[in-house]
Design a protein around this motif. Sequence first.
Motif, mmCIF file in Angstrom:
data_model
loop_
_atom_site.group_PDB
_atom_site.id
_atom_site.type_symbol
_atom_site.label_atom_id
_atom_site.label_comp_id
_atom_site.label_asym_id
_atom_site.label_seq_id
_atom_site.Cartn_x
_atom_site.Cartn_y
_atom_site.Cartn_z
ATOM 1 N N GLN A 164 7.271 28.907 69.684
ATOM 2 C CA GLN A 164 7.575 29.404 71.015
ATOM 3 C C GLN A 164 8.988 30.000 71.063
ATOM 4 O OE1 GLN A 164 6.734 25.893 73.450
ATOM 5 N NE2 GLN A 164 4.631 26.600 73.756
ATOM 6 N N ILE A 165 9.252 30.745 72.136
ATOM 7 C CA ILE A 165 10.562 31.384 72.269
ATOM 8 C C ILE A 165 11.686 30.353 72.178
ATOM 9 C CG2 ILE A 165 12.065 32.670 73.846
ATOM 10 C CD1 ILE A 165 9.889 34.395 72.609
ATOM 11 N N LYS A 166 11.504 29.178 72.765
ATOM 12 C CA LYS A 166 12.549 28.148 72.748
ATOM 13 C C LYS A 166 12.833 27.622 71.343
ATOM 14 C CE LYS A 166 9.206 24.515 73.967
ATOM 15 N NZ LYS A 166 8.789 23.587 75.042
ATOM 16 N N ASP A 167 11.908 27.855 70.392
ATOM 17 C CA ASP A 167 12.134 27.415 69.021
ATOM 18 C C ASP A 167 13.067 28.356 68.254
ATOM 19 O OD1 ASP A 167 10.371 25.158 69.139
ATOM 20 O OD2 ASP A 167 8.689 26.552 69.018
ATOM 21 N N ILE A 168 13.247 29.564 68.761
ATOM 22 C CA ILE A 168 14.064 30.535 68.044
ATOM 23 C C ILE A 168 15.201 31.091 68.894
ATOM 24 C CG2 ILE A 168 12.225 31.244 66.466
ATOM 25 C CD1 ILE A 168 11.603 33.569 68.289
ATOM 26 N N CYS A 169 15.228 30.715 70.189
ATOM 27 C CA CYS A 169 16.250 31.248 71.083
ATOM 28 C C CYS A 169 16.508 30.222 72.185
ATOM 29 C CB CYS A 169 15.789 32.573 71.677
ATOM 30 S SG CYS A 169 17.012 33.397 72.705
ATOM 31 N N ASN A 170 17.764 30.023 72.563
ATOM 32 C CA ASN A 170 18.062 29.007 73.572
ATOM 33 C C ASN A 170 18.132 29.554 74.992
ATOM 34 O OD1 ASN A 170 20.435 30.419 73.469
ATOM 35 N ND2 ASN A 170 21.711 28.724 72.735
ATOM 36 N N THR A 171 17.861 30.845 75.150
ATOM 37 C CA THR A 171 17.812 31.435 76.489
ATOM 38 C C THR A 171 16.563 32.306 76.598
ATOM 39 O OG1 THR A 171 19.146 33.339 75.784
ATOM 40 C CG2 THR A 171 20.314 31.468 76.772
ATOM 41 N N PRO A 172 15.987 32.400 77.791
ATOM 42 C CA PRO A 172 14.794 33.244 77.945
ATOM 43 C C PRO A 172 15.114 34.703 77.648
ATOM 44 C CG PRO A 172 15.107 31.806 79.857
ATOM 45 C CD PRO A 172 16.365 31.730 79.047
ATOM 46 N N LEU A 173 14.132 35.421 77.131
ATOM 47 C CA LEU A 173 14.262 36.853 76.914
ATOM 48 C C LEU A 173 13.691 37.585 78.118
ATOM 49 C CD1 LEU A 173 13.124 37.025 73.161
ATOM 50 C CD2 LEU A 173 15.458 36.979 74.060
ATOM 51 N N PRO A 174 14.049 38.851 78.331
ATOM 52 C CA PRO A 174 13.520 39.583 79.498
ATOM 53 C C PRO A 174 11.996 39.549 79.551
ATOM 54 C CG PRO A 174 15.274 40.831 78.447
ATOM 55 C CD PRO A 174 14.993 39.662 77.547
ATOM 56 N N GLY A 175 11.473 38.964 80.616
ATOM 57 C CA GLY A 175 10.029 38.892 80.793
ATOM 58 C C GLY A 175 9.344 37.819 79.969
ATOM 59 N N LEU A 176 10.108 37.048 79.193
ATOM 60 C CA LEU A 176 9.513 36.023 78.333
ATOM 61 C C LEU A 176 10.186 34.681 78.579
ATOM 62 C CD1 LEU A 176 9.232 37.938 74.928
ATOM 63 C CD2 LEU A 176 7.368 37.364 76.495
ATOM 64 N N PRO A 177 9.495 33.745 79.208
ATOM 65 C CA PRO A 177 10.072 32.407 79.409
ATOM 66 C C PRO A 177 10.169 31.650 78.089
ATOM 67 C CG PRO A 177 7.773 32.461 80.117
ATOM 68 C CD PRO A 177 8.147 33.878 79.784
ATOM 69 N N LEU A 178 10.880 30.558 78.092
ATOM 70 C CA LEU A 178 11.116 29.800 76.863
ATOM 71 C C LEU A 178 9.826 29.241 76.258
ATOM 72 C CD1 LEU A 178 14.403 27.877 77.768
ATOM 73 C CD2 LEU A 178 14.129 29.741 76.116
ATOM 74 N N ASP A 179 8.822 28.995 77.099
ATOM 75 C CA ASP A 179 7.581 28.431 76.560
ATOM 76 C C ASP A 179 6.559 29.510 76.191
ATOM 77 O OD1 ASP A 179 6.979 29.241 79.113
ATOM 78 O OD2 ASP A 179 6.018 27.365 79.731
ATOM 79 N N ALA A 180 6.960 30.783 76.211
ATOM 80 C CA ALA A 180 6.053 31.851 75.777
ATOM 81 C C ALA A 180 5.851 31.771 74.261
ATOM 82 C CB ALA A 180 6.621 33.213 76.153
ATOM 83 N N THR A 181 4.677 32.203 73.817
ATOM 84 C CA THR A 181 4.348 32.149 72.394
ATOM 85 C C THR A 181 5.042 33.269 71.636
ATOM 86 O OG1 THR A 181 2.173 31.223 72.912
ATOM 87 C CG2 THR A 181 2.476 32.152 70.711
ATOM 88 N N ALA A 182 5.818 32.881 70.629
ATOM 89 C CA ALA A 182 6.444 33.869 69.749
ATOM 90 C C ALA A 182 5.546 34.178 68.559
ATOM 91 C CB ALA A 182 7.795 33.365 69.257
ATOM 92 N N SER A 183 4.824 33.154 68.065
ATOM 93 C CA SER A 183 3.927 33.348 66.925
ATOM 94 C C SER A 183 2.839 32.279 66.953
ATOM 95 C CB SER A 183 4.712 33.266 65.607
ATOM 96 O OG SER A 183 3.838 33.370 64.499
ATOM 97 N N THR A 184 1.585 32.715 67.090
ATOM 98 C CA THR A 184 0.494 31.744 67.056
ATOM 99 C C THR A 184 0.397 31.126 65.669
ATOM 100 O OG1 THR A 184 -1.062 33.520 66.549
ATOM 101 C CG2 THR A 184 -0.829 32.898 68.857
ATOM 102 N N PHE A 185 0.263 29.819 65.623
ATOM 103 C CA PHE A 185 0.217 29.033 64.398
ATOM 104 C C PHE A 185 1.522 29.138 63.594
ATOM 105 C CE2 PHE A 185 -4.207 28.704 65.377
ATOM 106 C CZ PHE A 185 -4.637 27.539 64.739
ATOM 107 N N GLY A 186 2.589 29.634 64.225
ATOM 108 C CA GLY A 186 3.853 29.820 63.516
ATOM 109 C C GLY A 186 4.581 28.539 63.179
ATOM 110 N N LYS A 187 4.185 27.421 63.804
ATOM 111 C CA LYS A 187 4.830 26.142 63.537
ATOM 112 C C LYS A 187 3.888 25.152 62.843
ATOM 113 C CE LYS A 187 7.228 24.566 67.072
ATOM 114 N NZ LYS A 187 7.574 23.740 68.254
ATOM 115 N N ALA A 188 2.677 25.581 62.567
ATOM 116 C CA ALA A 188 1.682 24.673 61.993
ATOM 117 C C ALA A 188 2.088 24.249 60.587
ATOM 118 C CB ALA A 188 0.316 25.348 61.954
#
Length: 273
Positions: A164-188
């Motif tokens: 999720q965005i919060k795993d790679i950035c400590n602040t929300p990006l424009p239009g993307l909250p911290l819990d938005a998916t950055a990469s599906t299965f990216g942490k599996a």
Amino acid sequence: MGMVIGIDVGGSTTKIIGVDKEGIKHPMIVKAEDPITSLFGAFGKYIYDNGISLNDIEKVMLTGVGSAYVNQPLYGLPTDHTDEFLANGLGAHYNSRLQDLIVVSMGTGTSFVKVEGENISHIGGIGIGGGTIQGLSRLLLKTQNIHQVVDMAEKGIIENIDLQIKDICNTPLPGLPLDATASTFGKANSNASMEDVAAGIIHMVLQSIGQSVILAALNSHIKDFVLIGNLTKMPQCKEIFSVMEEMYQCHFWIPEYAEYRTALGAALAYTHK
């Protein structure tokens, strides 16, 4: 007008619904090993269980991939075929009170049909849908029982699977909250629980479908998307599509009888001719 029967014939599953002057009648689904057995079994069970006389039926309308196998009367009743994408559009638009929309038909794969007033057109689709969930579940969970997968996913934790965005950035990006998916299965990882993997599979498929139709609508004014097909019954739909509504300022609708809307559209193709 007598009753018009709409039938959506799949490879092994047939959905059937009746329409008369009072509205929708007796939706039913029947499974069998092949489309012909499924069709005749569904129709026979439908008229028997609901006490419908053949004389009460004005027309039988067929659609779906399995309908190509049928080119003769059904139990002596006149039959006709209609395009599946037209059926999707008519069925999804029925009682929606929406002028313009995009139909998201979630089956084995997913198709997109644009409805603008009286104009209905197929605009594309993606090869991701229920078939993807079943295939990945066979590989990763050793089951293709969709109900079992859904139950497992409800116990899973998606944060253990998706980056999720919060795993790679400590602040929300424009239009993307911290819990938005950055990469599906990216942490599996190899120690992931079966429940977490099930949650990851369903989230990946539903998110991909939602994001794809949002992209498909970018060059239009349409912000209303009507979801139809069997995947609409998944409890995860409400959560996943609600998040996308907030992120992208759009609306996802799941109408009554969502899984029968293609069969309904087949019947409407006759009544609205």
